[in-house]
Design an enzyme around this catalytic site. Structure first.
Site, mmCIF file in Angstrom:
data_model
loop_
_atom_site.group_PDB
_atom_site.id
_atom_site.type_symbol
_atom_site.label_atom_id
_atom_site.label_comp_id
_atom_site.label_asym_id
_atom_site.label_seq_id
_atom_site.Cartn_x
_atom_site.Cartn_y
_atom_site.Cartn_z
ATOM 1 N N LYS A 41 37.808 -8.009 12.163
ATOM 2 C CA LYS A 41 36.342 -7.949 12.080
ATOM 3 C C LYS A 41 35.894 -6.606 11.518
ATOM 4 O O LYS A 41 35.018 -6.530 10.663
ATOM 5 C CB LYS A 41 35.732 -8.207 13.464
ATOM 6 C CG LYS A 41 35.837 -9.674 13.873
ATOM 7 C CD LYS A 41 35.529 -9.909 15.345
ATOM 8 C CE LYS A 41 35.836 -11.355 15.718
ATOM 9 N NZ LYS A 41 35.719 -11.645 17.148
ATOM 10 N N GLN A 87 34.384 -8.687 22.679
ATOM 11 C CA GLN A 87 35.514 -9.608 22.449
ATOM 12 C C GLN A 87 35.933 -10.291 23.758
ATOM 13 O O GLN A 87 36.154 -9.632 24.765
ATOM 14 C CB GLN A 87 36.693 -8.823 21.847
ATOM 15 C CG GLN A 87 37.863 -9.684 21.453
ATOM 16 C CD GLN A 87 37.548 -10.634 20.301
ATOM 17 O OE1 GLN A 87 36.884 -10.279 19.339
ATOM 18 N NE2 GLN A 87 38.012 -11.863 20.415
ATOM 19 N N ASP A 96 26.825 -12.845 17.935
ATOM 20 C CA ASP A 96 27.730 -13.930 18.326
ATOM 21 C C ASP A 96 26.930 -15.195 18.679
ATOM 22 O O ASP A 96 27.497 -16.288 18.770
ATOM 23 C CB ASP A 96 28.527 -13.495 19.568
ATOM 24 C CG ASP A 96 30.002 -13.305 19.275
ATOM 25 O OD1 ASP A 96 30.451 -13.753 18.203
ATOM 26 O OD2 ASP A 96 30.701 -12.730 20.117
#
Ligand code: NAD
Length: 294
Positions: A53, A97, A120
């Site tokens: 990422k 995460q 997200d």
């Protein structure tokens, strides 16, 4: 004739180029989109995702920050870290995460991130906006990427039967919410199958568009697929492979070789949905920065 491959890598590349162009457009105004990724603990798979990422952000010209916290980080410490990122004007997107260590409540962490920085798309405010069809929120990256992939591959969705296998909050449920919207790139009749579905094949055989997100290697077999269906394989599992230097290979939920014989379009694993997920994360972060810029 075997199904054509739906090339997620190529479509993701195009999106990443578009994002890089969007980033360059903001530069004269002194704005550089910034993504902060928080990694708690030392799970090796998570570390690989986080690295990918960060690299993708930098390649698109974005500001990228990775915050690594020890495995015994407390809820309070993580909360303080999120509060500081929420307040940081150089950070437009925040991603924590998953999975998180046991002492941390993932739901509470998701709710702590400002919805405007929740790239997200997991915050209840963004989930609600997606469900009511309000395009102002952020949509979770994997289902958003699948919808874009279908659209850019010329797959017509309106009036089609779409069957989603899996009902997680990060893939299955948002996928259902997206495909049933009254919108040109959706408008499907949607069925969702899950671990308690009695006769899954009865449903999957009706699918014009079949999206498998169960995390069970080879779950979808040839006789469960309607001839000519578009098959999207979200699953990623590690299976042993003595011929590979790492000792394993990645496999999806779809028995690829046999299903390819009946489907019209199919995503490979790897190289299908995976690259789209990162591309949509960049796209969401750019949008967060553009919004903050007005
Ligand atoms: P999850 O474990 O949270 O959810 C799996 C879902 O599948 C559950 O809702 C369960 O009810 C359903 N399920 C399990 N076994 C089933 C069965 N035998 N029949 C029918 N339904 C069944 O997983 P997730 O986070 O939604 O991820 C699913 C898969 O997608 C995993 O392999 C994951 O690694 C992969 N994934 C890939 C990407 C990507 O970018 N390609 C992103 C997210 C997840």
């Amino acid at each position: 004739m075997p199904a054509e491959l739906l090339d997620g890598k190529a479509i993701a590349r195009n999106i990443r180029d578009e994002v890089a162009a969007g980033v360059a457009k903001l530069a004269p105004r002194g704005i550089r989109p910034g993504l902060a990724v928080v990694l708690v603990g030392d799970d090796p798979a998570s570390a690989v995702y986080v690295k990918a990422k960060g690299k993708a952000c930098e390649e698109a010209g974005m500001h990228s920050v990775t915050i690594r916290l020890p495995v015994d980080t407390s809820q309070g410490e993580l909360d303080r870290q999120i509060d500081s990122l929420n307040a940081d004007p150089a950070i437009h997107g925040i991603l924590v995460q998953m999975p998180l260590p046991r002492q941390i409540a993932a739901d509470s962490v998701i709710r702590r991130i400002k919805p405007e920085k929740d790239v997200d798309g997991f915050h209840p405010v963004n989930v609600g906006k997606m469900l009511i069809g309000d395009s102002d929120g952020f949509v979770p990256c994997t289902p958003a990427g699948i919808q874009v992939m279908l659209q850019r591959s010329g797959v017509r969705t309106a009036g089609k039967e779409c069957v989603v296998v899996g009902r997680s909050n990060i893939v299955g449920k948002p996928m259902v919410a997206l495909m049933l919207q009254n919108a040109p790139d959706a408008n499907c009749t949607v069925t969702v199958c899950h671990s308690a579905t009695a006769d899954m094949a009865e449903h999957t055989r009706r699918a014009d568009i079949l999206i498998a997100a169960a995390g069970k290697t080879g779950l979808i077999k040839r006789d469960m697929v309607k001839p000519g269906a578009v098959v999207i394989d979200v699953g990623i599992s590690r299976v042993e492979d003595a011929s590979s230097p790492s000792g394993y290979k990645l496999a999806g939920d779809v028995a690829f070789d046999e299903v390819r014989e009946v489907a019209s379009l199919i995503t490979p694993v790897p190289g299908g949905v995976g690259p789209m997920t990162i591309a949509m994360l960049l796209s969401n972060t750019l949008r967060a920065a553009e919004r903050g810029a007005w």
